[in-house]
Design an enzyme around this catalytic site. Structure first.
Site, PDB file in Angstrom:
ATOM      1  N   THR A  24       0.859  -1.179   0.000  1.00 25.56           N
ATOM      2  CA  THR A  24       0.000   0.000   0.000  1.00 25.56           C
ATOM      3  C   THR A  24       0.898   1.233   0.000  1.00 25.56           C
ATOM      4  O   THR A  24       1.842   1.326   0.780  1.00 25.56           O
ATOM      5  CB  THR A  24      -0.941   0.016   1.223  1.00 25.56           C
ATOM      6  OG1 THR A  24      -1.819  -1.095   1.123  1.00 25.56           O
ATOM      7  CG2 THR A  24      -1.794   1.273   1.241  1.00 25.56           C
ATOM      8  N   CYS A  30      -4.690   7.148   6.865  1.00 22.48           N
ATOM      9  CA  CYS A  30      -5.224   5.804   6.644  1.00 22.48           C
ATOM     10  C   CYS A  30      -4.361   4.759   7.348  1.00 22.48           C
ATOM     11  O   CYS A  30      -3.229   5.017   7.735  1.00 22.48           O
ATOM     12  CB  CYS A  30      -5.269   5.475   5.152  1.00 22.48           C
ATOM     13  SG  CYS A  30      -6.472   6.435   4.226  1.00 22.48           S
ATOM     14  N   HIS A  47      -6.820  -1.459   3.401  1.00 24.25           N
ATOM     15  CA  HIS A  47      -6.416  -0.036   3.425  1.00 24.25           C
ATOM     16  C   HIS A  47      -7.597   0.739   4.010  1.00 24.25           C
ATOM     17  O   HIS A  47      -8.532   1.097   3.297  1.00 24.25           O
ATOM     18  CB  HIS A  47      -6.092   0.411   1.997  1.00 24.25           C
ATOM     19  CG  HIS A  47      -5.642   1.835   1.873  1.00 24.25           C
ATOM     20  ND1 HIS A  47      -4.939   2.279   0.776  1.00 24.25           N
ATOM     21  CD2 HIS A  47      -5.783   2.908   2.672  1.00 24.25           C
ATOM     22  CE1 HIS A  47      -4.678   3.571   0.923  1.00 24.25           C
ATOM     23  NE2 HIS A  47      -5.192   3.982   2.070  1.00 24.25           N
TER      24      HIS A  47
END
Lengths: 163, 212
Positions: A24, A30, A47
């Protein structure tokens, strides 16, 4: 078998058999949540963008919220052969990108709330959180490899760490 | 609260015009600060999927310098002045040269001074933008102290996702570009202003503009 690389975007969630590398890019507030069962040789990543889905329409991606992503990820792991006591979790992300002295805007601290809610959900489901690199004010890029079950965290100006 | 995905062309035009007036004032202020000509684009009103924000503004992994302010009061919104890190460095050099009369290469400027210069530029650009909007809409506002960050574009834009993600899956953004041209060796400095209206402030804005 060669290790394939899968890059997850915002709110994506997936569980795949080893060998695999799950990536990611550019996590700010996040969260990148990794779960794995090294015996069943299966790993998953989500995510996560926000802490909780309360009051929102149900049509959205389950990976978007901590309260929906954690159960969905675990359920998917079980379907792919993992057993709950063996599943371990690692998390990274949840930074606060901007600090505005005197501002009480709630969305600025969403990173910390994401971390808290993710940890809470994992604990409630009895999943062991074995490593985490969260908070601070810097973005992170993460890579989880099933070759060593380690999560590589790259932070601007701080280099790379493996947790 | 108004559903942003159902706004008609007239309403989107009205929001664009607000952006236009803000941008004009921001360009004038930046021009005054740097004593340079500033080029500006016509702003775009964009409905962007919150899942694709990173890609929408270019390479999600590129390092950017960003200044962020919050405006509260009548028309609540957040604003980001965002530049490629190289452009942000050039901007800092230009500002310091303008203020002190001597050129200092950016790698000799201490980090804190760089951030403070960048924050000054962002603050002037963004507060001028906001002042024009508030004058037009007839509201009062308080602007926060600016926050500065240097990081991956995608990490910076998480802040947009955390504002609009609470409401749905689409963000309404006003995006415009300012450019400083006519520098040595044909170089130019570019910076984007991204206006992120609070979702519940849009209705007020459109009502004041008499298109809702």
């Amino acid at each position: 078998m060669a290790e394939s690389t899968i890059v997850l975007g915002m709110a994506d969630l997936m569980v795949v058999p080893a060998p695999v590398k799950l990536v990611t890019l550019g996590l700010g507030s996040c969260i990148g949540l990794v779960v794995f069962d090294s015996f069943a040789k299966v790993a998953g990543m989500a995510h996560i963008m926000l802490p909780d889905s309360r009051g929102l329409k149900g049509s959205e991606k389950v990976g978007k919220f901590a309260d929906t992503a954690v159960p969905a990820l675990i359920e998917e792991m079980l379907k792919k052969g993992a057993t709950r006591p063996r599943i371990k979790a690692k998390i990274a992300g949840g930074a606060q990108m901007f600090s505005l002295p005197g501002s009480s805007a709630e969305f600025l601290t969403v990173g910390a709330k994401n971390v808290k809610e993710t940890k809470l959900k994992l604990a409630k489901m009895g999943i062991a959180l074995v490593a985490s690199d969260t908070g601070g004010n810097k973005g992170r890029t993460i890579e989880f490899s099933t070759s060593n079950w380690l999560l590589k965290v790259k932070t601007l100006g701080k280099g790379i760490s493996e947790i | 609260m108004a559903d942003i995905e159902l706004f008609n062309a007239l309403q989107l035009d009205a929001i664009r015009e607000v952006g236009n007036i803000g941008t004009g004032n921001a360009a004038t202020a930046l021009s005054g600060l740097l004593s340079r000509m500033i080029q500006m684009d016509v702003p775009k009103v964009e409905l962007v999927s919150i899942y694709e924000l990173g890609e929408h503004y270019g390479d999600p992994m590129q390092i950017v310098g960003a200044v962020f302010v919050r405006s509260t009061g009548g028309f609540g919104c957040s604003l980001i002045f965002i530049q490629n890190e190289d452009d942000a460095d050039l901007m800092v050099e230009l500002l310091l040269k303008q203020q002190f009369g001597t050129y200092i290469p950016v790698n000799e400027i201490p980090e804190e001074m760089k951030d403070s210069a960048l924050s000054e530029v962002g603050n002037i650009v963004l507060s001028s933008f906001l002042n024009a909007i508030n004058l037009l809409v007839g509201t009062h506002h308080q602007i926060s102290v600016p926050g500065v960050a240097h990081d991956m574009l995608s990490s910076i834009l998480d802040v947009v996702a955390s504002i609009y993600g609470q409401m749905g899956e689409t963000a309404l953004l006003v995006n415009t570009e300012l450019r400083v041209e006519g520098l040595d060796a044909g170089r130019k400095i570019s910076g984007h202003i991204i206006l992120i209206p609070d979702p519940d402030a849009l209705e007020l804005l459109l009502t004041r503009l008499k298109v809702m």
